[in-house]
Design a protein around this motif. Sequence first.
Motif, short mmCIF file in Angstrom:
data_model
loop_
_atom_site.label_atom_id
_atom_site.label_comp_id
_atom_site.label_asym_id
_atom_site.label_seq_id
_atom_site.Cartn_x
_atom_site.Cartn_y
_atom_site.Cartn_z
N ASP A 71 -81.90 -27.00 0.98
CA ASP A 71 -80.55 -27.22 0.47
C ASP A 71 -79.53 -26.34 1.17
O ASP A 71 -78.71 -25.68 0.53
N ARG A 73 -76.20 -25.37 2.98
CA ARG A 73 -74.85 -25.89 2.88
C ARG A 73 -73.84 -24.77 3.10
O ARG A 73 -74.15 -23.60 2.88
N VAL A 75 -70.76 -23.16 1.54
CA VAL A 75 -70.11 -23.13 0.24
C VAL A 75 -68.61 -22.92 0.41
O VAL A 75 -67.80 -23.57 -0.24
#
Length: 156
Positions: A71, A73, A75
Amino acid sequence: MKALFIRWTLTFAAIGVAVVWAFFPQIRGVAADWYSGNTGMPTLLDSELSNVREIKFLGRDQIITNVTVSDLRVVAAAQGSATVGLTLASSEPTALYPSLRIYLQANHQTVRTVVIGPGDYEHQATLVSEPVRVSIRLQPGETGFTASAFYGAGGA
């Protein structure tokens, strides 16, 4: 005839005992793997044992396990920095958190690696599956990243 049968029985029994005695470590290892169900697990070879310099025994709450990173990513992004989010998942609950390697990319090639120790990011007391956020200072041209977790030098 009975004496011949007894002689052959004792001979084969003695050979069996000698074989078990000679190959006991191998038999014990195979039996332990078979009994525990750990067949196919990686083991150290004799050639690798000479490279072992230190053995550290850990408590049950400090089991080093397989940790996966998923996961990935971004932010938040600002001029010259980014906050990266990722999820750490452990195969067993452990109090030992891994170090993180963030591979920064420019033009689809890794140009820099940032190592972040377990004391440099916020986390809970026990790792099972946990989202983690890390702030990274970016250099010009860096547009992508990947990450991995590891134990060892610079790790927990």
